[in-house]
Scaffold this active site. Structure first.
Site, mmCIF file in Angstrom:
data_model
loop_
_atom_site.group_PDB
_atom_site.id
_atom_site.type_symbol
_atom_site.label_atom_id
_atom_site.label_comp_id
_atom_site.label_asym_id
_atom_site.label_seq_id
_atom_site.Cartn_x
_atom_site.Cartn_y
_atom_site.Cartn_z
ATOM 1 C CB ILE A 1 -46.659 9.025 -20.677
ATOM 2 C CG1 ILE A 1 -47.223 10.333 -20.118
ATOM 3 C CG2 ILE A 1 -47.549 8.474 -21.781
ATOM 4 C CD1 ILE A 1 -47.314 11.460 -21.144
ATOM 5 C CG MET B 1 -46.183 15.749 -5.236
ATOM 6 S SD MET B 1 -45.613 17.434 -5.077
ATOM 7 C CE MET B 1 -46.716 18.255 -6.185
ATOM 8 C CB VAL C 1 -47.471 12.557 -16.560
ATOM 9 C CG1 VAL C 1 -47.897 13.276 -17.836
ATOM 10 C CG2 VAL C 1 -46.863 13.546 -15.575
ATOM 11 C CE LYS D 1 -46.784 16.457 -11.703
ATOM 12 N NZ LYS D 1 -45.601 17.316 -11.643
ATOM 13 C CG ASP E 1 -36.514 18.383 -9.590
ATOM 14 O OD1 ASP E 1 -35.341 18.027 -9.334
ATOM 15 O OD2 ASP E 1 -37.448 17.575 -9.680
#
Length: 199
Positions: free
Chosen positions: A19, A24, A27, A42, A140
């Site tokens: 999805i 990095m 998911v 994840k 972030d």
């Protein structure tokens, strides 16, 4: 580590479909076979040529994300359910949030009405207040990390979160973590993480 759909990890989480994917991690929408509920899973994606020290750094960063998320209990922050190991790397199991990212909504629909934008901003501020009160700075925050459902606004991806009690640096010298277009100038200059960076 890279896994495929249908794989059972941690003895209970079945991967169904991808999805989302970032620099990095990837998911997956998954299913908790024990509790019969959807979850988001994840996995850590290691770039080609990563040596042992860099791999350890990335694994520690993913574990830090899980710990940061697990400390946060707020309807505006995605819930971390579990961390399991698969193929020698940690995998974070989280609440599956059924909705679209703010980034996807803006791309598909264009600018939001003022009242809706203000309501989203207010919900994000409430969630950030909880994170900051817990000593966690996201670092972030961007439209792709804000999920919208019918009745919730949810911040996700604390992958580069900084905790006020962090004692080890998890970046290489000179490395900038985050999405430059959404970073505070102080963050681009490499100054210590601060709640103001998120705001």
């Amino acid at each position: 580590m890279t896994v495929g759909g249908g794989v059972l990890i941690g003895g209970r989480y079945r991967l169904l479909d991808v999805i989302g994917q970032g620099g990095m991690g990837r998911v997956w929408r998954g299913r908790d076979e024990t509790l019969g509920r959807e979850v988001a899973v994840k996995e850590l994606l290691l770039p080609p040529g990563v040596d042992g020290a860099e791999r350890e750094l990335l694994v520690r960063r993913l574990l830090r994300e899980a710990r940061a998320g697990a400390r946060l209990d707020h309807p505006g922050i995605v819930t971390v359910h579990d961390v399991v190991e698969h193929a020698g790397a940690p995998v974070i199991v989280m609440e599956y949030v059924r909705g679209r990212s703010l980034g996807a909504v803006l791309k598909a629909d264009g600018p939001l009405p003022v009242a809706r934008a203000a309501a989203i901003g207010e919900a994000v501020l409430r969630a950030l207040r909880r994170a900051h009160d817990t000593g966690i700075v996201h670092r972030d925050l961007k439209p792709d990390n804000v999920l919208l459902t019918e009745d919730r606004v949810v911040i996700t991806d604390f992958g580069i979160a900084h905790t006020a009690d962090a004692t080890t640096a998890l970046t290489r010298t000179g490395a900038v973590l985050g999405t430059p277009a959404y970073m505070a100038p102080e963050q681009l200059l490499g100054r210590p993480a601060d709640p103001a960076n998120d705001l």
